[in-house]
Structures are given as structure tokens and as C-alpha cells.
Design a protein around this motif. Structure first.
Motif, PDB file in Angstrom:
ATOM      1  N   TYR A  76      32.907 -40.465 -91.288  1.00  0.00           N
ATOM      2  CA  TYR A  76      32.231 -39.304 -90.701  1.00  0.00           C
ATOM      3  C   TYR A  76      30.736 -39.572 -90.792  1.00  0.00           C
ATOM      4  O   TYR A  76      30.101 -39.250 -91.797  1.00  0.00           O
ATOM      5  N   LYS A  77      30.162 -40.174 -89.746  1.00  0.00           N
ATOM      6  CA  LYS A  77      28.811 -40.693 -89.872  1.00  0.00           C
ATOM      7  C   LYS A  77      27.963 -40.396 -88.634  1.00  0.00           C
ATOM      8  O   LYS A  77      28.446 -40.419 -87.500  1.00  0.00           O
ATOM      9  N   ALA A  78      26.681 -40.135 -88.899  1.00  0.00           N
ATOM     10  CA  ALA A  78      25.676 -40.076 -87.836  1.00  0.00           C
ATOM     11  C   ALA A  78      25.250 -41.505 -87.551  1.00  0.00           C
ATOM     12  O   ALA A  78      24.643 -42.156 -88.409  1.00  0.00           O
ATOM     13  N   THR A  79      25.576 -42.001 -86.371  1.00  0.00           N
ATOM     14  CA  THR A  79      25.243 -43.390 -86.047  1.00  0.00           C
ATOM     15  C   THR A  79      23.881 -43.511 -85.380  1.00  0.00           C
ATOM     16  O   THR A  79      23.321 -44.596 -85.305  1.00  0.00           O
ATOM     17  N   ASP A  80      23.350 -42.413 -84.856  1.00  0.00           N
ATOM     18  CA  ASP A  80      21.943 -42.308 -84.496  1.00  0.00           C
ATOM     19  C   ASP A  80      21.589 -40.826 -84.487  1.00  0.00           C
ATOM     20  O   ASP A  80      22.414 -39.990 -84.859  1.00  0.00           O
ATOM     21  N   LYS A  81      20.399 -40.480 -84.072  1.00  0.00           N
ATOM     22  CA  LYS A  81      19.926 -39.111 -84.209  1.00  0.00           C
ATOM     23  C   LYS A  81      20.836 -38.104 -83.521  1.00  0.00           C
ATOM     24  O   LYS A  81      21.048 -36.984 -84.038  1.00  0.00           O
ATOM     25  N   TYR A  82      21.398 -38.475 -82.372  1.00  0.00           N
ATOM     26  CA  TYR A  82      22.206 -37.528 -81.606  1.00  0.00           C
ATOM     27  C   TYR A  82      23.639 -38.012 -81.396  1.00  0.00           C
ATOM     28  O   TYR A  82      24.310 -37.575 -80.458  1.00  0.00           O
ATOM     29  N   THR A  83      24.135 -38.900 -82.263  1.00  0.00           N
ATOM     30  CA  THR A  83      25.500 -39.408 -82.131  1.00  0.00           C
ATOM     31  C   THR A  83      26.241 -39.268 -83.447  1.00  0.00           C
ATOM     32  O   THR A  83      25.786 -39.756 -84.481  1.00  0.00           O
ATOM     33  N   LEU A  84      27.379 -38.606 -83.385  1.00  0.00           N
ATOM     34  CA  LEU A  84      28.254 -38.452 -84.550  1.00  0.00           C
ATOM     35  C   LEU A  84      29.550 -39.187 -84.258  1.00  0.00           C
ATOM     36  O   LEU A  84      30.182 -38.974 -83.224  1.00  0.00           O
TER      37      LEU A  84
END
Length: 752
Positions: free
Chosen positions: A330-338
Motif C-alpha cells: 500500500y504505497k504512494a509511488t509518486d505525489k498523485y499515484t497510489l
């Protein structure tokens, strides 16, 4: 809440179009004369000792976990549904719990247009009232039926559902204030640190999730603008809406919402272990408790610092599989991507996302209020836990979500909490900067404290427009008033022109028998049982006897019990006979399981009925009937139990403690009805019901609804809680009666 511990309210105010009417004839306390209490079966040397939870679970529900595991391992969804039905039949036949009612099914009048909140059987969305359409005038039965017809056609794609236009075109005027009542206030503003509907019913109106259902039962983007699913069904990638901000209670922008806030929220939810975490165990990669087992496959127990037994964990870092947050998918891979990674393909995963455990948390605000990450780190900021309610007190440096101030939370949803008083009122105001403001019809939401002691005043308030509407019941005189009263200018009575029977839903309330009681008075000394030690022992022994449990539940005349508040003509309207809504799911394809052929379209309840019949049970699972009550069979089961228990040294009568709130006329009447019914069927020489008075609603809730675990349950029989589904799969109900591996509602039968 939908994966929620649902509260059976004693007050009747309209939330959306649902009304739970629970009223009674008088304010007198139940009859608890001295001769109602047991005789001299007292051994002064006896000492009651509570048994190990895992031993009692094995004794009363020994095959249940294995049956659920077999269902989860099924090769197809349809086979899984059949095996779940088999497991549910086993649960019902075990007689540790008895379904009682569902929400709705009450005589009601309302100013709220039907189906103007999200219309779905699971998740938190039906508590979101931002799009509610409310008239200043009570909506007539004729106009309500016309609106429902318009809604049904819109669901089929035949036109649109526009209740505001319909009402204004037919002479109604609209209001933009929503007002209802509450009996138990949120103990926290931290929507990730609770599993009680009493907490989240209000807070979910202040925060949005990734997706949201609309009032036509269609899932739509919310804080996720779009998403993709990998070919193997394991990876879900969500694009987070840009330009959405967190706001203080005053409406001041605090920080932009990003994917990191969803990651932070999920981690915080796991850290708190507040009753949400089990929902995602085994679903999200890297999340799951790993227990130590002996050579027989039984969980190995250990003793904690408080002297209580609990499972021994095989890996450090309970809940983080392998002990590290880095392993959790369960990770934020960039500022606007989960990015969310599952353990295995899960057909109903998207339906889970409307539940509160997937809500975001403003990471920077959380940390500014003393927030920390990590299970041990979180435990370090907990100062104390209330022995009765489980309410948490934190160290001074941690103030996140603490309900002493609305400034202890920030909000990204349609409303901001502006005023909070646990014994007065709670006020939410429209967030002027909400990204989806054109969907918000209400300017303010207000919850007013009402202890339920004056139902006639509640009726008058609803009639005069203080509240949008109310449920009506015969026993309080409110139904009679509606049959006599006329609004100015009307020739017909309120009942004739406006009253309808409210819809039932997927929430199931139930009674639980405490098979391993650990509490006989609250920590304050209130709500104390009159039992002697020998009576405690005898009741405990009886509760672990299946014949006795079945006798108790088959002797429970739920229709009469329900009728003292609903009235004779509606006493069966909202009765439920199984845990899962009988039409919650159906088979998509023909399937054969253990030689039995099932046809596509078969509803889940039909399968449960088949397996109950295979077990030799008389229970009928369809709604709107008393499918459990059978006085002759109850007596037969009692005779068998009495033979077995007498041989084991038990002395009759068995004493059953039932806690009621003496400030609620409805609870008084139902407690009296329960006592009278059980003692008439089984005989007071065999079973005596002790009616135990809780003089405050807080003490009543602490005895059952808010009891922090099975050991804290202060009752032998409790019917004040329920469950609503989190997502579109029967496991959302059935998992709650698993043991240490996942169960949550086992505490209502006195376990874990």
C-alpha cells in the motif's frame, strides 16, 4: 458504519429514509421483585473462574473456521458462496447468537426524498448526507410513491431521478439544513481509530475516499479520478485528484491532499489496531498476523503483561507480515499515484474501498499533533484505556483526532466539524472549498443529543419540522397521535396522508449469549449482577451446553418482543432470521458442490436454508417472519439440557442477566417482554431472567455495545448491537465470528 458495530438505537429520528422505532408503553422500571431471583443454590466455597477463550470457541464453534477457510479456497466465486452458506448454517445451528431485526420496517413520515443518499448495501457511503433533498413540508404517500417510481426507472437507465425538481414542481419548498438526533457521541474524530458507527456516522461526512457510490448504486470516482487493474488482478493503481486540500475547522487550507496521505492513513489504521485491521488481513500484501501453532494446528497462547491470555505471534511486528512496513503493498509511488498490491485476486476488492479503513489522513497534520508510525510507537502515546468502554486517553503530546477540540482534525470532505458537545449537539458546516461543491445540497448538518426518554416530544418536534421526520410506534402513543392529528389545511390525518413503512436494509441486529463471561459489574461498580459465585458457575456451564443455548434461542418470541415497540401489525416487518441479508448475493452460474446442483440466480438465503435443513434445524431464514421461535422445541431442548447439566452438578434455575437502560421506555418494554417470554416458555423454575438496570446510557453501552472485548461484556444475553456489511461478499458478515484470526463480533458472545 458498514463494516461496523451497529448501534441499536432507542430513539426514533430519521436518517435518510430509515427510521428505527423503539418505544414502549410506560416509564416504569421492569419488575425485579426479590422472588424473581434464584433460590439457595449457593455453595459458599465456590469460585467462578473464566475459561480460556480458545477452548470455549473450539467447544461451541469448533468447525466454523475450517469451513470458512474452505470457502475462501474455493475455485470459483459461486462455489465460494455455496460453502459460505454451509458455514452460516453451522453458525446459526450452534445457537451462540440469534438474528433479531434489521433497520427500517417502521411506520414513518418524512420530509426527506427517498434515495437521495448513496444507495448501496455496504461501506460507509449511506452515512454521507451531502446530497440529501429535504422539503419543508412532509412528503405525502402519493408523492413518495411517484418519486420511488422515478428512481426505479432511473436505475434501469430510463430517464433521470431528480427529486428536487419533482418536489418543487409539485408545490414543495426545499430546505438546506439537515437535523437529526444522537444518543452516543463520537469518542474520537480519528476515523481510522474506531470501528463503531456511532463514531464514523458523523466523521465520514468530513472526509472522502478513493471512490463513492451514488444514489443509483453506481460506483464513481471520488478522490481517485481513475484507476487501472493489472492483468493478474493483484495490482490496483489509483490516480489521486489534484488540487484537493485539507482544511481546518475554520475552513483555512492546511495542506494539499496527496497519495502519501492515503498511505499514511492505511498505516495509521494498522497501527491503532482499533478493529479495522482484520478486514484487510490476507487481502493486502504484507498484512496479516502470523500465529504460532502446535502440532495439532491449535493456536499457542501466551500471557501478556496484564495477565490475560492472547495468541503467541510467530513474527515480530503484529500485522506487518514479516515485521516491516516496507513489505506492505500500500504505497504512494509518486505525489498523485497510489498503488495497492493484493495477496491474491479478490473479486470484491473495489467494493471494499468505500469503507473507512481506506480513508486518507493528512500526514503533516497528524505528525504536528504528535502522531507517530509503528505499532509500538503508537502504543507509547496511549496513556490509558477505559476498562468499560475502551475509550483511549493519550499522552499530552498526542492530540490528533481527540474529541476535546474540533481543531484536532483537518478535513477534505463536504463538511467541517464546527461545534461538538457530547451531551448537547454536534454541528457540521459546508466546506466552501469542497472540490465537488455542486453536489452538496446541505449547508449545515446538526445532531442533537436525545436520550430517548420523551418520544412524544420527539414526535411533536418532527411534526413541527424541527427534525425531518420520525418513526411511529403504538406503544408510546405516537402512532395513535398520527392517526388523530391533522396538519393545518388537511382533511386527512397525518397517518392517512403521509405515513409509509420505511425500507429495510442489510444491517442485521442480533442477540448474543455470553458463553465465557468475564465481567459482572462495570469498573465503576455500576450495573452489577446479583449472582452468587455458584450461580455464575451454573450459568457458565449451561451456556456451554448446545441444547441449553438452543432452548434459550428457540424460546425467544422475537415477534412479540419486537411488537411491544413496533405494534402488532408491524411486529414481523423488520424481523431477520440469518446473519447475512438473505438476498445479499446470488449465484452467477450453475455450480455443483458435494453432489448438490445449484442453479444460477439462486439467492444466498436459499442455500443457507438447505444446509440448515441438512442439519435438522427448524429455522426459517426468510425475512419478515419469526423463523426461530418454537416453544415446544425449546422445551424439548431444555429437557435434554437439564438431564445433561444436572448430571454435571448444575442446580436450576439458571440465571440470565439482561442489561437494559432505564431511561429508555423502549428498552424497558423490550426487557420486560424478553423476561416474560423466556420464563413462560421454559418455566421460572428452570430459567430466571435478571433485569439489570443501567441508569445511564453510557453504562448501558459500556456493558455491551462499547465493551472493548469479550471479557468486558457485562451480560449473559445482549441484543443491542448489530452488523452491516463492508463490501459485497458474505465474508463481510461471516468473518466477524472467526476466532483470533479475524473475528470482531465474537465479543458479543463473550470471546476474545
Amino acid at each position: 458504519m458498514k463494516k461496523f458495530l451497529a448501534l441499536l438505537l432507542a430513539v426514533v429520528m430519521i436518517l435518510a429514509v430509515v427510521s428505527c422505532g423503539k418505544k414502549t408503553p410506560t416509564d416504569t422500571k421492569p419488575d425485579t421483585k426479590p422472588d424473581d431471583k434464584p433460590g439457595d443454590n449457593t455453595d459458599e466455597t465456590a469460585k467462578y473462574e473464566r475459561d480460556a477463550d480458545e477452548d470455549i470457541y473450539e467447544a461451541v464453534l469448533g468447525d466454523y473456521e475450517e469451513m470458512i477457510a474452505a470457502a475462501k479456497a474455493a475455485e470459483s466465486i459461486d462455489e465460494k458462496f455455496v460453502l459460505y452458506a454451509q458455514a452460516e448454517a453451522y453458525l446459526l445451528d450452534a445457537a451462540v447468537m440469534v438474528p433479531t431485526t434489521t433497520r427500517g420496517g417502521a411506520y414513518t413520515f418524512s420530509r426527506i426524498a427517498p434515495h437521495t443518499v448513496p444507495y448501496v448495501q455496504w461501506g460507509n457511503d449511506d452515512d454521507r448526507v451531502k446530497s440529501t433533498v429535504i422539503a419543508n413540508e412532509i412528503i405525502t404517500k402519493a408523492d413518495r410513491e411517484a418519486l420511488l417510481d422515478q428512481w426505479a426507472k432511473a436505475c434501469l437507465g430510463e430517464g433521470v431521478y431528480d427529486p428536487a425538481a419533482y418536489l418543487t414542481n409539485n408545490g414543495y419548498t426545499l430546505r438546506n439544513e439537515y437535523k437529526t438526533t444522537f444518543q452516543t457521541a463520537p469518542v474520537t474524530f480519528d476515523w481510522l481509530n474506531t470501528s463503531s458507527q456511532a463514531d464514523t456516522e458523523i466523521t465520514v461526512n468530513t472526509v472522502d475516499g478513493l471512490v463513492e457510490y451514488d444514489n443509483l448504486n453506481k460506483m464513481n470516482p471520488a478522490l481517485a479520478t481513475d484507476w487501472t487493474i493489472s492483468e493478474d488482478g493483484l495490482t490496483y493503481t489509483f490516480k489521486i485528484r489534484e488540487g484537493v486540500y485539507w482544511y481546518t475547522a475554520e475552513g483555512t487550507p492546511y495542506a494539499e491532499l496527496t497519495a502519501e496521505d492515503f498511505e499514511a492513513g492505511f498505516r495509521h489504521m494498522l497501527d491503532t489496531q482499533a478493529g479495522l485491521e482484520w478486514l484487510v488481513e490476507g487481502v493486502i500484501k504484507g498484512v496479516g498476523s502470523t500465529y504460532k501453532y502446535d502440532e495439532n494446528g491449535k493456536v499457542i497462547m501466551t500471557t501478556n503483561d496484564d495477565g490475560e491470555e492472547e495468541p503467541e505471534i510467530d513474527v515480530p511486528g503484529y500485522l506487518y507480515d514479516g515485521g516491516a512496513w516496507e513489505n506492505v503493498g500500500y504505497k504512494a509511488t509518486d505525489k498523485y499515484t497510489l498503488t495497492i498490491t493484493l495477496t491474491a485476486p479478490t473479486s470484491y476488492f473495489m467494493t471494499m474501498l468505500t469503507y473507512s479503513c481506506f480513508l486518507p489522513l493528512c500526514k503533516s497534520f497528524y505528525e504536528s499533533k504528535g502522531g507517530v508510525f509503528g505499532i509500538d510507537e503508537y502504543k507509547a502515546v496511549v496513556s490509558s484505556v477505559n476498562d468499560d468502554t475502551g475509550e483511549i486517553t493519550f499522552v499530552d503530546s498526542y492530540t490528533y483526532g481527540v474529541n476535546t477540540s474540533v481543531a484536532n482534525q483537518v478535513y477534505c470532505g463536504a463538511f467541517l466539524i464546527q461545534q461538538f458537545s457530547a451531551d448537547s449537539q454536534i454541528v457540521l458546516v459546508k466546506n466552501p472549498n469542497y472540490y465537488n461543491a455542486d453536489k452538496v445540497t446541505m449547508n449545515t448538518l446538526t445532531w442533537v443529543y436525545d436520550n430517548g426518554e420523551d418520544p412524544l416530544q420527539s414526535y411533536e418536534d418532527a411534526k413541527n419540522g424541527v427534525y425531518p421526520g420520525t418513526g411511529l410506534v403504538e406503544s408510546t402513543g405516537t402512532l395513535a397521535k398520527a392517526k388523530e392529528d391533522k396538519l393545518e389545511g388537511d382533511e386527512e390525518t397525518i397517518f392517512e396522508k403521509y405515513v409509509y413503512v420505511s425500507d429495510t436494509d442489510s444491517t442485521t441486529y442480533f442477540g448474543g449469549l455470553n458463553v465465557n463471561r468475564g465481567t459482572y459489574a462495570l469498573a465503576s461498580g455500576a450495573v452489577a449482577s446479583p449472582k452468587t459465585e455458584q450461580q455464575k458457575i451454573d450459568t457458565d456451564t449451561a451456556m456451554q451446553n448446545k441444547n441449553f443455548r438452543q432452548a434459550m434461542l428457540f424460546a425467544f418470541d422475537r415477534a412479540t418482543w419486537n411488537g411491544v415497540t413496533r405494534g402488532e401489525d408491524l411486529k414481523a416487518t423488520n424481523l431477520r432470521n440469518m446473519y447475512t441479508h438473505p438476498e445479499f448475493v446470488s449465484l452467477s452460474n450453475d455450480v455443483t458442490v458435494d453432489g448438490k446442483e445449484w442453479k444460477a440466480g439462486t439467492f444466498y438465503g436459499e442455500m443457507v436454508q438447505y444446509y440448515l435443513e441438512q442439519l435438522g434445524s427448524h429455522i426459517k431464514v426468510a425475512d419478515q417472519q419469526d423463523g426461530w421461535f418454537n416453544a415446544d422445541l425449546a422445551k424439548e431442548k431444555l429437557d435434554a439440557a437439564k438431564t445433561e447439566l444436572t448430571a454435571a452438578g448444575v442446580t436450576f434455575p439458571i440465571t440470565i442477566d439482561l442489561v437494559y437502560y432505564s431511561g429508555s421506555p423502549s428498552q424497558i418494554a423490550q426487557a420486560q417482554a424478553y423476561k416474560q417470554g423466556i420464563e413462560e416458555v421454559l418455566g421460572a423454575e428452570n430459567v430466571v431472567v435478571n433485569l439489570i438496570e443501567a441508569t445511564t446510557s453510557a453504562d448501558y453501552y459500556a456493558s455491551g455495545y462499547r465493551a472493548k472485548n469479550g471479557k468486558a461484556g457485562n451480560f449473559d444475553m445482549f441484543y443491542g448491537s448489530g452488523w452491516g456489511p463492508d463490501y459485497g461478499d458474505p465474508s463481510t458478515y461471516l468473518d466477524t465470528f472467526l476466532g483470533y484470526s479475524a473475528g470482531y463480533m465474537t465479543k458479543v458472545i463473550g470471546l476474545f
